[in-house]
Design a protein around this motif. Structure first.
Motif, PDB file in Angstrom:
ATOM      1  N   THR A  46       5.765 -20.530  13.588  1.00 19.04           N
ATOM      2  CA  THR A  46       4.546 -20.230  12.838  1.00 19.04           C
ATOM      3  C   THR A  46       4.690 -18.931  12.043  1.00 19.04           C
ATOM      4  N   TYR A  47       5.464 -17.993  12.579  1.00 20.79           N
ATOM      5  CA  TYR A  47       5.744 -16.767  11.828  1.00 20.79           C
ATOM      6  C   TYR A  47       6.513 -17.093  10.549  1.00 20.79           C
ATOM      7  N   SER A  48       7.579 -17.853  10.669  1.00 22.40           N
ATOM      8  CA  SER A  48       8.390 -18.168   9.494  1.00 22.40           C
ATOM      9  C   SER A  48       7.633 -19.060   8.517  1.00 22.40           C
ATOM     10  N   ASP A  49       6.648 -19.822   9.005  1.00 25.29           N
ATOM     11  CA  ASP A  49       5.832 -20.670   8.132  1.00 25.29           C
ATOM     12  C   ASP A  49       4.749 -19.882   7.400  1.00 25.29           C
ATOM     13  N   TYR A  50       4.602 -18.602   7.718  1.00 24.19           N
ATOM     14  CA  TYR A  50       3.512 -17.834   7.123  1.00 24.19           C
ATOM     15  C   TYR A  50       3.624 -17.812   5.605  1.00 24.19           C
ATOM     16  N   TYR A  51       4.847 -17.769   5.095  1.00 28.29           N
ATOM     17  CA  TYR A  51       5.070 -17.838   3.650  1.00 28.29           C
ATOM     18  C   TYR A  51       5.856 -19.076   3.236  1.00 28.29           C
ATOM     19  N   ARG A  52       6.642 -19.616   4.128  1.00 25.25           N
ATOM     20  CA  ARG A  52       7.431 -20.798   3.780  1.00 25.25           C
ATOM     21  C   ARG A  52       6.500 -21.948   3.421  1.00 25.25           C
ATOM     22  N   LEU A  53       6.791 -22.621   2.320  1.00 26.25           N
ATOM     23  CA  LEU A  53       5.922 -23.701   1.851  1.00 26.25           C
ATOM     24  C   LEU A  53       5.973 -24.870   2.829  1.00 26.25           C
ATOM     25  N   ARG A  54       4.824 -25.161   3.395  1.00 28.67           N
ATOM     26  CA  ARG A  54       4.706 -26.269   4.335  1.00 28.67           C
ATOM     27  C   ARG A  54       3.714 -27.276   3.747  1.00 28.67           C
TER      28      ARG A  54
ATOM     29  N   SER B   7      -8.593   0.923  -0.483  1.00 27.42           N
ATOM     30  CA  SER B   7      -8.257   1.073  -1.903  1.00 27.42           C
ATOM     31  C   SER B   7      -8.280  -0.306  -2.554  1.00 27.42           C
ATOM     32  N   PRO B   8      -9.333  -0.632  -3.304  1.00 27.21           N
ATOM     33  CA  PRO B   8      -9.486  -1.982  -3.866  1.00 27.21           C
ATOM     34  C   PRO B   8      -8.727  -2.166  -5.175  1.00 27.21           C
ATOM     35  N   VAL B   9      -7.404  -2.162  -5.079  1.00 31.47           N
ATOM     36  CA  VAL B   9      -6.583  -2.298  -6.282  1.00 31.47           C
ATOM     37  C   VAL B   9      -6.427  -3.760  -6.697  1.00 31.47           C
ATOM     38  N   GLY B  10      -6.899  -4.685  -5.863  1.00 33.36           N
ATOM     39  CA  GLY B  10      -6.730  -6.102  -6.137  1.00 33.36           C
ATOM     40  C   GLY B  10      -5.406  -6.621  -5.615  1.00 33.36           C
ATOM     41  N   SER B  11      -5.222  -7.925  -5.745  1.00 30.33           N
ATOM     42  CA  SER B  11      -3.950  -8.515  -5.338  1.00 30.33           C
ATOM     43  C   SER B  11      -3.626  -9.693  -6.244  1.00 30.33           C
ATOM     44  N   VAL B  12      -2.326  -9.962  -6.350  1.00 34.52           N
ATOM     45  CA  VAL B  12      -1.834 -11.093  -7.132  1.00 34.52           C
ATOM     46  C   VAL B  12      -0.880 -11.886  -6.238  1.00 34.52           C
ATOM     47  N   ARG B  13      -1.206 -13.148  -6.011  1.00 31.78           N
ATOM     48  CA  ARG B  13      -0.331 -14.042  -5.237  1.00 31.78           C
ATOM     49  C   ARG B  13       0.408 -14.930  -6.237  1.00 31.78           C
ATOM     50  N   LEU B  14       1.718 -14.835  -6.236  1.00 28.83           N
ATOM     51  CA  LEU B  14       2.551 -15.429  -7.269  1.00 28.83           C
ATOM     52  C   LEU B  14       3.105 -16.791  -6.850  1.00 28.83           C
ATOM     53  N   ALA B  15       3.281 -17.658  -7.829  1.00 29.08           N
ATOM     54  CA  ALA B  15       3.961 -18.937  -7.623  1.00 29.08           C
ATOM     55  C   ALA B  15       5.302 -18.861  -8.335  1.00 29.08           C
ATOM     56  N   SER B  16       6.380 -18.894  -7.559  1.00 29.03           N
ATOM     57  CA  SER B  16       7.721 -18.812  -8.134  1.00 29.03           C
ATOM     58  C   SER B  16       8.402 -20.171  -8.200  1.00 29.03           C
ATOM     59  N   SER B  17       7.629 -21.226  -8.058  1.00 30.50           N
ATOM     60  CA  SER B  17       8.131 -22.597  -8.205  1.00 30.50           C
ATOM     61  C   SER B  17       6.955 -23.477  -8.575  1.00 30.50           C
ATOM     62  N   ARG B  18       7.259 -24.645  -9.130  1.00 26.80           N
ATOM     63  CA  ARG B  18       6.184 -25.586  -9.455  1.00 26.80           C
ATOM     64  C   ARG B  18       5.483 -26.074  -8.200  1.00 26.80           C
TER      65      ARG B  18
ATOM     66  N   PHE C 267       1.004  -7.309  -4.233  1.00 29.88           N
ATOM     67  CA  PHE C 267       1.579  -8.598  -4.616  1.00 29.88           C
ATOM     68  C   PHE C 267       2.008  -9.376  -3.373  1.00 29.88           C
ATOM     69  N   ARG C 268       1.978 -10.688  -3.514  1.00 36.10           N
ATOM     70  CA  ARG C 268       2.503 -11.604  -2.508  1.00 36.10           C
ATOM     71  C   ARG C 268       3.267 -12.692  -3.251  1.00 36.10           C
ATOM     72  N   ASP C 269       4.489 -12.922  -2.832  1.00 36.55           N
ATOM     73  CA  ASP C 269       5.351 -13.910  -3.484  1.00 36.55           C
ATOM     74  C   ASP C 269       5.923 -14.815  -2.395  1.00 36.55           C
ATOM     75  N   PRO C 270       5.173 -15.831  -1.993  1.00 38.87           N
ATOM     76  CA  PRO C 270       5.598 -16.660  -0.848  1.00 38.87           C
ATOM     77  C   PRO C 270       6.959 -17.324  -1.032  1.00 38.87           C
ATOM     78  N   ASP C 271       7.291 -17.792  -2.249  1.00 36.90           N
ATOM     79  CA  ASP C 271       8.595 -18.427  -2.440  1.00 36.90           C
ATOM     80  C   ASP C 271       9.735 -17.471  -2.147  1.00 36.90           C
ATOM     81  N   ASN C 272       9.549 -16.215  -2.479  1.00 37.84           N
ATOM     82  CA  ASN C 272      10.564 -15.203  -2.196  1.00 37.84           C
ATOM     83  C   ASN C 272      10.347 -14.507  -0.854  1.00 37.84           C
ATOM     84  N   LEU C 273       9.327 -14.954  -0.126  1.00 35.07           N
ATOM     85  CA  LEU C 273       9.054 -14.538   1.264  1.00 35.07           C
ATOM     86  C   LEU C 273       8.628 -13.084   1.388  1.00 35.07           C
TER      87      LEU C 273
END
Length: 812
Positions: free
Chosen positions: A393-401, A78-89, A239-245
């Motif tokens: 490495t699991y916890s770094d998957y979204y945590r900003l490194r 299902s190609p609904v698209g995706s949005v990866r969000l930045a919740s911090s500068r 959606f993907r929101d890495p800052d909020n994990l």
């Protein structure tokens, strides 16, 4: 009764089904897939099913884009698209940088505003929203439907699928080649096995004496009912929101979302029970609570949502979060496609195609080096150490490194015999392959370990910038000393040593005793799979020096080449890394320092370039190899670990009057780039030939046959005027540090033409130095631009070697 197949694929998840399908699609129809339970009865059964192409790795991007294409052809996407969000500068800058890197490997993507993101997903809060990346071709699938569709497509091509059949062992032939797969039902005669057994893959590998680290780490996601008045549309982008994990998608008006915990739980370190299958594990709401809070920050109405079910299931994680792909050295016919590390459905289609292509034609079609299943050295056999890295490495998957961050799990693991000397010199330790290594030194200050930078400093000019410049200048102007003990050392000995190395190496290694020969190992397509130096210690004994992170990969490559037809039996290939310490002594005054600690002659005649000689320093016997990765006069001094401290002390004492400085690996990076020296994994990969990399002079087509020779000859005949592209050095920006780390997109006349393979500030030339592959016709002086965050930074194509292009300084 015994069955027979050309290939047996073990594992009925998305990866195993993909491998079987692509083998059959390539014309290998005689394939049996065996699964101990039912199809999808592992991590596949519990996956959320989101798929994105967004990735800065050229290989992973290719796998993901093809996976999306494959699922689309099967009618399960299902190609609904995706949005990866930045919740911090800070996250916005990470999105900008990752988008630049993705453009550099072929994905046309950019960063959109917060307002545009809200137009795409109207339900998100505008609070702490700074921008996003939108990929309209992304989407989701149902894991069961996708896997069964792929299995049905494989069956239609002749693949036989046996469920409820567990592999119990293997029969090997006299050359440790696969002969038979044993199961709890009928055995299967075969010469080739693909271990795609997911979490159980390490246990299957143990049956043939093979090893790779893969740890199950718990992953949780939840299904929430629709909140009245806040029903989500079915076509809402993922959606993907890495800052909020967290990540998620719309489902029945509600939401399915999961995330990546900061303190995940690893289990079954000694092996996943065979009886575990599709059942989920006991969920942990307390561990999930921070993810729920993150989702509510982005979707505030979820505070009123009712949970349908929280699912907890383990995913196989490797210590570097890269999948395990390829043939295992030492067991002919035993292949691996496992350890997917959160890349199951995203990578599954592409991984299956790569493995099938590698098996049937010898070409996986991508840079496979970071994913080689045999890349982990024996230090990773400790399950606690491997699990600690897997959790990290699991916890770094979204945590900003940030680019200069280092791993912290399991440290310290491996210490050089010079560790106390480095501590005394104020070392700032990084880590590589478990080794503690000095990134730089702060004289007069306590030693520290590099770890994770605070967010406010992550993208800023590093505090060590000036200090690294001092170390760099010490080598260029005076003399520097560096601990190189972590470099991998492979001893190749026996009557077959010369034959094996001549088969594996592109250069001619049959040189006189005492020679130090720089060479590449190639695959059958002429691509570079290793970048090493071999020293000939006697007629039938060599020492091969390689990077710390490539020891197991290069050792395994040699072991595999020894078993090629015709086999080379009288040869031993062993890891000798712990047996020797190595000290680099480099700079214009290196000879003066060496002369101050030995009664041996150290002139050019006694210690010629690219030669190794034994010298006596104090009570220690030292092998002095006249080579330098910094491009200056100098030696790599190899000594027994027990004598390493005394040798270091003697060199420092003798070098005091010459301004000697201990240096670290950050200075070494800038030194080697100014000199035009290559690094495997950056400038050199299996997708480049020595001709493209400018290493023609280290290839000896006239020495006789070697792996990759036929491919190189064909390429030279097809391109008589030279390769269509080649490695170039570029200068970027002005005279101060710039946030350029490598991987960024490179443009000429506004069009993306490649990516930076490496980048560092060159303290001698006073600008940022980078490397990139460009069309061969691009002239020196051509203007370029590099995508740096949201800006384009000007630069130009420079000379290939910026410092001492004639090599006079190395010759002393």
């Amino acid at each position: 009764m015994t069955d027979q197949a050309r290939v047996v694929v073990i594992g009925g998840g998305i990866t195993g089904c993909s491998v079987a399908y692509h083998l059959a699609e390539a014309g290998w129809h005689d394939v049996i897939l065996v699964e101990k339970a039912g199809l999808t009865a592992g991590s596949t059964s519990q996956a959320a099913g989101l798929v994105t192409a967004f990735n800065p790795s050229s290989t992973m991007l290719a796998w993901r884009r093809y996976s999306i294409e494959l699922y689309g052809r099967l009618g399960v996407f299902s190609p609904v698209g995706s949005v990866r969000l930045a919740s911090s500068r800070e996250q916005l800058k990470e999105l900008e940088r990752t988008a630049s890197r993705a453009r550099g490997v072929g994905l046309d993507v950019g960063v959109i505003s917060a307002e545009e993101a809200r137009r795409l997903i109207r339900a998100i809060s505008s609070e702490s929203l700074y921008g996003a990346v939108h990929l309209p071709g992304d989407g989701f699938l149902d894991p069961h439907s996708a896997t069964f569709a792929l299995a049905d497509a494989a069956r239609a091509l002749g693949v036989r699928v046996r469920t409820n059949t567990r592999v119990t062992g293997f029969e090997l032939g006299p050359r440790r080649e696969i002969r038979r797969v044993l199961t709890d039902g009928e055995p299967i005669d075969t010469e080739l096995v693909v271990n795609a057994a997911g979490m159980w893959a390490p246990r299957v590998a143990e049956m043939v004496g093979a090893f790779f680290p893969s740890t199950p780490v718990d992953h949780q996601h939840v299904a929430l009912r629709a909140v009245p008045g806040h029903e989500l549309p079915n076509d809402m982008p993922c959606f993907r929101d890495p800052d909020n994990l967290v990540y998620g998608k719309s489902e029945h008006g509600g939401m399915l979302f999961g995330g990546y915990e900061n303190e995940p739980h690893a289990r079954w370190l000694d092996g996943v029970p065979w009886e575990h299958a599709a059942t989920s594990l006991e969920p942990d709401w307390q561990r999930f609570q921070p993810l729920m809070e993150g989702a509510i920050r982005r979707f505030p109405f979820l505070a009123d949502a009712e949970a349908v079910r929280l699912v907890c299931h383990p995913d196989a994680m490797t210590p570097d979060a890269n999948p395990l792909i390829g043939p295992m050295p030492g067991v002919r016919g035993f292949w691996v496609a496992a350890g997917l590390s959160l890349n199951g459905f995203g990578g599954g289609g592409g991984i299956g195609r790569a493995v099938a292509g590698w098996i049937t034609s010898g070409d996986p079609g991508v840079d496979i080096a970071p994913y080689r299943a045999w890349r982990f050295a024996d230090t990773y056999r400790d399950p606690e150490f491997a699990a600690g890295l897997a959790r990290e490495t699991y916890s770094d998957y979204y945590r900003l490194r940030f680019p200069y961050d280092a791993e912290v799990a399991g440290r310290p693991r491996r210490l050089s015999p010079l560790n106390s000397r480095l501590e005394a010199a104020g070392a700032v330790f990084g880590t590589k392959a478990g080794w503690e290594r000095a990134d730089l030194h702060r004289p007069g200050q306590p030693w520290t370990r590099n770890g994770r930078l605070p967010r406010e400093r992550g993208w800023a000019r590093p505090g060590w910038f000036e200090r690294v410049g001092e170390e760099h200048r010490a080598v260029r102007e005076r003399v520097g000393i560096i601990d190189l003990t972590s470099f991998g050392k492979i001893e190749v000995s026996g009557l077959g040593a010369v034959a094996l190395l001549q088969r594996a190496a592109a250069n001619d290694l049959d040189r006189p005793i005492g020679s130090a020969i720089y060479t590449q190992f190639l695959d059958a397509n002429g691509g570079i799979v290793a970048d090493v130096t071999a020293t000939r210690l006697s007629n039938d004994r060599f020492r091969v020096l390689t990077g710390a992170g490539y020891l197991a990969a290069d050792l395994g490559w040699l072991v595999a080449r020894a078993s090629d037809d015709p086999p080379i039996d009288d040869v031993q290939v062993v890891d000798a890394t712990e047996q020797w310490a190595v000290i680099g002594l480099w700079g214009p005054h290196a000879r003066d320092v060496l002369a101050g600690v030995t009664s041996n002659r150290v002139d050019d005649a006694a210690l010629p370039i690219r030669q190794v000689r034994a010298v006596r320093i104090g009570e220690a016997k030292v092998l002095a190899t006249r080579m330098s990765y910094a491009g200056e006069l100098g030696w790599e001094l190899t000594v027994a670990p027990a004598d390493a401290g005394a040798l270091w002390d003697a060199l420092l004492a003798a070098g005091a009057e010459h301004g000697i400085e201990p240096i670290g690996y950050r200075a070494l990076e800038s030194l080697r780039l100014e000199k035009g020296y290559r690094y495997f994994g950056a400038e050199l990969t299996p997708r480049e030939t020595p001709f493209e990399a400018g290493l023609d002079r280290f290839v000896r087509l006239d020495k006789g046959d070697f792996v990759g020779r036929d491919a190189l000859v064909s390429k030279r005949e097809a391109e008589p005027t030279g390769p269509a592209r080649r490695l170039r050095t570029v200068l970027i920006g002005g005279s101060d540090w710039a946030p350029i780390y490598g991987g960024e997109a490179v443009r000429i006349d506004g069009e993306v033409v490649g990516r930076l393979r490496s980048a560092a500030f060159g303290y001698t030339v006073g600008r940022t130095v980078g490397t990139t592959y460009l069309p061969a016709g691009v002239a020196e002086g051509t203007k370029i631009e590099v995508d740096v965050f949201a800006d384009r930074v000007a630069g130009e194509v420079a000379a290939d070697v910026l410092v001492d292009p004639s090599g006079a300084r190395m010759r002393g």
